[in-house]
Design an enzyme around this catalytic site. Structure first.
Site, short mmCIF file in Angstrom:
data_model
loop_
_atom_site.label_atom_id
_atom_site.label_comp_id
_atom_site.label_asym_id
_atom_site.label_seq_id
_atom_site.Cartn_x
_atom_site.Cartn_y
_atom_site.Cartn_z
N LYS A 126 22.68 68.33 50.69
CA LYS A 126 22.56 69.77 50.40
C LYS A 126 21.81 70.03 49.11
O LYS A 126 20.87 70.83 49.07
CB LYS A 126 23.97 70.38 50.32
N ASN A 127 22.22 69.36 48.05
CA ASN A 127 21.64 69.71 46.75
C ASN A 127 20.21 69.22 46.57
O ASN A 127 19.52 69.68 45.67
CB ASN A 127 22.56 69.28 45.60
N ARG B 269 23.58 79.73 44.44
CA ARG B 269 23.20 79.25 43.12
C ARG B 269 21.75 78.74 43.12
O ARG B 269 20.99 78.97 42.18
CB ARG B 269 24.17 78.12 42.74
N CYS C 30 28.90 79.22 43.97
CA CYS C 30 30.32 78.95 43.77
C CYS C 30 30.73 79.38 42.38
O CYS C 30 30.08 79.04 41.40
CB CYS C 30 30.60 77.48 43.96
N ARG D 260 28.20 80.61 34.77
CA ARG D 260 27.35 79.42 35.00
C ARG D 260 26.00 79.74 34.38
O ARG D 260 25.14 80.36 35.00
CB ARG D 260 27.27 79.12 36.49
N PRO D 261 25.79 79.31 33.12
CA PRO D 261 24.61 79.75 32.39
C PRO D 261 23.32 79.09 32.88
O PRO D 261 23.35 78.04 33.52
CB PRO D 261 24.90 79.29 30.95
N ILE D 262 22.17 79.73 32.56
CA ILE D 262 20.86 79.12 32.86
C ILE D 262 20.01 79.07 31.58
O ILE D 262 18.78 79.06 31.65
CB ILE D 262 20.10 79.83 34.01
N ASP D 263 20.69 79.04 30.43
CA ASP D 263 19.95 79.06 29.16
C ASP D 263 19.00 77.86 29.01
O ASP D 263 17.92 77.99 28.42
CB ASP D 263 20.92 79.13 27.98
N GLN D 264 19.36 76.70 29.55
CA GLN D 264 18.49 75.53 29.40
C GLN D 264 17.23 75.67 30.25
O GLN D 264 16.16 75.20 29.87
CB GLN D 264 19.23 74.24 29.77
N ASP E 258 31.48 67.08 41.73
CA ASP E 258 31.59 67.65 43.07
C ASP E 258 32.54 66.86 43.97
O ASP E 258 32.77 67.23 45.12
CB ASP E 258 30.19 67.76 43.72
N ARG F 178 29.02 76.41 53.70
CA ARG F 178 27.81 76.45 52.88
C ARG F 178 27.25 75.04 52.65
O ARG F 178 26.08 74.89 52.37
CB ARG F 178 28.14 77.05 51.51
#
Ligand code: EPZ
Length: 434
Positions: free
Chosen positions: A22-23, A93, A117, A123-127, A308, A400
């Site tokens: 999936k990922n 996500r 999820c 769930r940050p995306i700063d990076q 996970d 999912r």
């Protein structure tokens, strides 16, 4: 709306075939936006996150042809829009990969803030943002949209050091860097198998990415990617989930279509618990006949024990002899499912990122809920191990990420059914929530 009904206590016996990862799939599908021509992608898992992403690409103008159940021809040459503000995006996500892919291809992107999820915290995306900015983009979050732009329509190669090891940021920055002018060096990157898979996909279409699977990735910008053929790797976490299931129920399960090396971080822990694992070239034979033993585990980025798999492992540790300590090293809050296990007779105390699990003699079936994908998989395992009947709601989370989970489990002897929730009961639930 559906729920699963499981009559537990049956050992799992037989063979199960693992689907594509999936990922990896949820990154490779948006990565097709960078390719001029048809990408034939094999081993695509049939799961709802994938369906959602394919629909998003279609709405953006991509042509998608189904070759067979797991193979698609994706052609994004006709996509002209840099705008992906769709309601569907807020539900997954992985929609964040559209930022890197669109920015890489068009030098700009407007993408709905990703959902997915919810483990109870942000769930940050700063990076991701820091990396895009270092490559010359301006990135702002406005009204739930991530808006990225470049002054001259191009990103520029640069050096980026990630402050946290992030799977999403590593892949997103790789996507953005494929056409950047010059070389982009990304340090302190994640090393998960799906990162290597995305790099292999891009390289097979003409990108120049080196170092995927190590701490440093170097991307030399190229002019163009051309169409080609690629097969997605098997899903490490789906395989691990079935391994945990047979460890919990007891029995003998042949798990087919795996890359055994990817499973070492999971196999090692299960062996400590008394599970016997025999490795074949692309399969694992997993057996558990004696008692389950306690162990301690801390989740970490690959090659550490995967976050996970934390809910699935914690669930079977509820049935192990002695006290186990589980430390969640990746996410702040990934123990919401523990309340459901308590309803089944488990003895677990959570203190911040640590769960202390006292093994009990058995779990008993109860009505429970899946609160996220892996927690949902853990609830299925709990139901398979428990005596009596377990009813699991919230199964849309499970679907999912797990292809045909009901059929795969039924084929190996589990008593699991997917049934309709009658409307009257749904209304009652909605009123209770309201
Ligand atoms: C990916 O999420 C996976 N999702 C997750 O799997 C998985 O749990 C996670 O990696 C860790 O392995 C997909 O691949 C679609 P991260 P991602 O960025 O990329 C912090 C599943 O069940 N962080 O590696 O979102 C973050 O808060 C899903 O299949 C920042 O601080 O995870 C977390 O503590 C759930 N800033 C840690 O890094 C950032 O900009 C790791 O997150 C990004 C992340």
């Amino acid at each position: 709306m559906y729920k699963y009904i499981i009559k537990g206590g049956k050992p799992l016996e037989g063979e199960v075939e693992i689907s594509g990862a999936k990922n990896a799939a949820v990154a490779i599908i948006p990565a097709a936006l960078l390719v001029d021509g048809v990408c034939r992608i094999e081993n695509i898992p049939q799961i709802s996150d994938v369906t959602m992403l394919l629909n998003i690409l279609k709405r953006m103008g991509a042509s998608i042809r189904t070759v067979d159940r797991h193979t698609m021809d994706i052609d994004c040459s006709g996509v002209t829009s840099t705008d992906a503000d769709f309601d569907m995006m807020r539900r997954i996500r992985a929609s964040y990969y559209l930022i890197g892919a669109l920015l890489g291809r068009f030098g700009k992107a407007t993408v709905a803030m990703p959902g997915g999820c919810n483990f109870g915290g942000v769930r940050p995306i700063d990076q991701h943002v820091k990396g895009f900015a270092a490559m010359g983009a301006t990135v702002e979050v406005r009204n739930g949209l991530v808006c990225a732009d470049t002054p001259d329509g191009h990103l520029h190669g640069c050096e980026i050091y990630l402050d946290v090891v992030s799977v999403g940021a590593t892949i997103n920055l790789m996507l953005a860097a494929v056409f950047a002018q010059g070389t982009t060096v990304i340090e302190n990157v994640a090393k998960e198998p799906h990162i290597v898979d995305v790099a292999n996909f891009l390289n097979s279409m003409g990108a120049d990415i080196r170092g995927a699977g190590t701490n440093v990735i170097k991307v030399r910008g190229v002019q163009k990617l051309r169409g080609g053929f690629y097969s997605i790797i098997p899903d490490q976490i789906e395989a691990g989930t079935y391994m945990a299931a047979v460890a919990g129920t007891g029995g003998d399960l042949l798990i087919k279509n795996v890359i055994p090396k990817h499973m070492n971080c999971i196999s090692g822990k299960l062996e400590e618990m008394g599970v016997v694992i025999e490795e074949g070239e692309d399969c694992l034979l997993v057996r558990r006949h004696g008692p389950l033993r306690r162990t301690n585990v801390k989740t970490q980025p690959y090659p550490g024990f995967p976050t996970d798999m934390q809910p699935q492992l914690s669930t079977i540790l509820c049935l192990a002899q002695g006290t186990s300590i589980v430390t969640e090293g990746v996410w702040d809050n990934r123990y919401k499912y523990v309340d459901e296990l308590l309803k089944m007779g488990a003895a677990v105390r959570v203190d911040g990122r640590v769960a202390i699990i006292e093994g009990v003699q058995g779990l008993t079936g109860a009505p429970i809920k899946a609160y996220d994908l892996r927690a949902g998989a853990a609830m299925v395992i709990a139901g398979l191990c428990a005596s009596g009947t377990t009813e699991i709601e919230g199964i849309e989370y499970i679907e999912r990420g797990y292809e045909d989970i009901v059929e795969k489990l039924q084929n190996v002897g589990a008593d699991i059914q997917c049934v309709d929730i009658p409307e009257a009961q749904e209304d009652e639930d909605i009123q209770r929530i309201g």
